[in-house]
Scaffold this motif. Structure first.
Motif, PDB file in Angstrom:
ATOM      1  N   UNK A  41      10.343  48.274  46.247  1.00  0.00           N
ATOM      2  CA  UNK A  41      10.340  48.273  47.817  1.00  0.00           C
ATOM      3  C   UNK A  41      10.530  46.439  48.255  1.00  0.00           C
ATOM      4  N   UNK A  42       9.805  45.920  47.442  1.00  0.00           N
ATOM      5  CA  UNK A  42      10.100  44.180  48.044  1.00  0.00           C
ATOM      6  C   UNK A  42      11.401  43.763  47.741  1.00  0.00           C
ATOM      7  N   UNK A  43      11.909  44.258  46.497  1.00  0.00           N
ATOM      8  CA  UNK A  43      13.586  43.993  46.339  1.00  0.00           C
ATOM      9  C   UNK A  43      14.509  44.493  47.334  1.00  0.00           C
ATOM     10  N   UNK A  44      14.127  45.684  48.020  1.00  0.00           N
ATOM     11  CA  UNK A  44      14.969  46.241  48.786  1.00  0.00           C
ATOM     12  C   UNK A  44      14.573  45.846  50.367  1.00  0.00           C
ATOM     13  N   UNK A  45      13.905  44.855  50.422  1.00  0.00           N
ATOM     14  CA  UNK A  45      13.580  44.170  51.761  1.00  0.00           C
ATOM     15  C   UNK A  45      12.515  44.551  52.607  1.00  0.00           C
ATOM     16  N   UNK A  46      11.682  45.440  51.838  1.00  0.00           N
ATOM     17  CA  UNK A  46      10.321  46.027  52.788  1.00  0.00           C
ATOM     18  C   UNK A  46       9.395  44.983  52.602  1.00  0.00           C
ATOM     19  N   UNK A  47       8.591  44.849  53.618  1.00  0.00           N
ATOM     20  CA  UNK A  47       7.559  43.557  53.781  1.00  0.00           C
ATOM     21  C   UNK A  47       6.226  44.160  53.053  1.00  0.00           C
ATOM     22  N   UNK A  48       5.334  43.198  52.957  1.00  0.00           N
ATOM     23  CA  UNK A  48       4.186  43.510  52.221  1.00  0.00           C
ATOM     24  C   UNK A  48       3.488  44.426  53.281  1.00  0.00           C
TER      25      UNK A  48
END
Length: 77
Positions: free
Chosen positions: A60-67
């Motif tokens: 999810x982080x790699x796909x651009x989702x924020x924390x």
């Protein structure tokens, strides 16, 4: 709250889930899908809860989702 604290809390809560349980696996697949990830039940076979959680969060982080987006989905908001 620091990212490592949040991730640890998430891992701790998910670690109570047994991946071999079909319902738990479906929930993890749904979590991945809510985060916009392509997930299937066979991706989690033989994996520990920690490994699955880390993989979902990492993807999810790699796909651009924020924390905050990840936290929101994981908390059910």
């Amino acid at each position: 709250m620091k990212a490592t604290t949040i991730i640890f809390a998430i891992v701790a809560s998910v670690s109570a889930i047994k991946i071999k349980d079909a319902e738990a696996t479906k929930q993890l697949v749904a979590l991945g899908e809510k985060l916009g990830l392509e997930t299937t039940t066979d991706m989690f076979e033989g994996q520990s809860p920690e490994d699955v959680t880390n993989a979902i969060i990492g993807a999810a982080l790699e796909s651009g989702k924020s924390q905050s987006e990840i936290e929101s989905v994981m908390s059910g908001a």
